[in-house]
Design a protein around this motif. Structure first.
Motif: not given
Length: 228
Positions: A138, A145, A157, A181, A189, A194, A196
Motif C-alpha cells: 500500500d 489500498s 480491511p 476502497r 487508516t 490502510p 487490516y
C-alpha cells in the motif's frame, strides 16, 4: 521515561491473549470537541482519470458556497479520543473476527494500542482484540489500498459505515483517517496506512499475520511497522 502503554493481564488469561493497554488521555477531560476530530473520506482516485477543469472565475463580490458534487463520495466520520465504553457503548459495533466475512460495515470501530507476550512493542487491536496489520504494498502518501479481491478475503480491511465513529485508546486522533476502497467501502487508516485484519488469526492475541510474505506487519499507533 516509562512508556505511556502498559499491558494488563486479566486473571486466568491465556498466555497468548493480547493485553489491553493502560492509556493516559491526551487531554485532561476527554470529549469529542476537545480531543476528537471530523474526517472526510477520500475517494480512491484512478490515476488515469484526468483532473476536472478548473471552475471559471466569478466576478461576483458576494461569497459563494459550492455544493458538493453529486457522487463525490466524501462523507464525514467522527474520530473520538476515548473508548466506546466511555461513550456508553457495549458490544462490537458490528465487527467480526478471524475469517468471518464482514457483511455490513460496522457502525463504529475501536483502535487500541497494546503490548503482548508475542510482541512487546505497541501495536493495534480492534474491539474484538484482533491484531491489526499494514501492507507494504500500500501507500501512505497518498493513502491507498492495493489489497483487493482475493487479497482482501485473506486480509479483510478494517471498514466502517459512513458517518460512523472511530474510538481510540492510546492512539492520537491526528493519526487516523479513512479512504474509499476500490469496491466503495470505507477503510480506516493510521498514519496514512490502510489497516487490516488477518483471516488466519482465529482469536484474541493471535499474530499469525506478522511478517507474512515479508510485507505484512502488525501496525503501530502511528502507522509504523510494529516489530521487535
Amino acid at each position: 521515561m516509562t512508556s505511556f502503554l502498559s499491558g494488563l493481564l486479566s486473571p486466568g488469561a491465556a498466555k497468548h491473549r493480547a493485553t489491553v493497554a493502560t492509556v493516559l488521555a491526551v487531554c485532561g477531560v476527554v470529549s469529542l470537541t476537545a480531543c476528537g476530530k471530523t474526517i472526510q473520506i477520500g475517494d480512491r482516485k484512478d490515476p488515469s482519470t484526468p483532473a476536472p477543469a478548473p471552475a471559471p472565475a466569478t466576478s461576483s463580490a458576494l461569497p459563494t458556497t459550492a455544493a458538493p458534487a453529486q457522487g463525490a463520495g466524501n462523507s464525514a466520520l467522527q474520530v473520538v479520543d476515548s473508548t466506546a465504553r466511555d461513550a456508553g457503548l457495549n458490544g462490537t459495533g458490528g465487527t467480526v473476527v478471524g475469517a468471518a466475512v464482514q457483511e455490513t460495515p460496522p457502525k463504529w470501530v475501536q483502535l487500541s494500542a497494546v503490548t503482548s507476550p508475542q510482541l512487546p512493542v505497541a501495536h493495534l487491536i480492534n474491539i474484538n482484540q484482533a491484531a491489526l496489520y499494514r501492507f507494504d504494498g500500500d501507500t501512505a502518501a497518498p493513502s491507498q489500498s492495493n489489497c483487493n479481491d482475493a487479497c482482501a478475503s485473506k486480509w479483510p480491511p478494517v471498514i466502517i459505515k459512513e458517518g460512523g465513529n472511530v474510538y481510540l485508546a492510546g492512539v492520537n486522533p491526528k493519526e487516523v483517517g479513512a479512504i474509499r476502497r476500490q469496491d466503495g467501502q470505507v477503510q480506516v487508516t493510521v498514519g496514512g496506512w490502510p489497516v487490516y485484519r488477518f483471516s488466519g488469526d482465529a482469536g484474541a492475541g493471535d499474530l499469525n499475520g506478522q511478517g507474512v510474505d515479508g510485507k505484512w506487519f502488525a501496525v503501530g499507533p502511528t502507522g509504523q511497522k510494529a516489530v521487535r
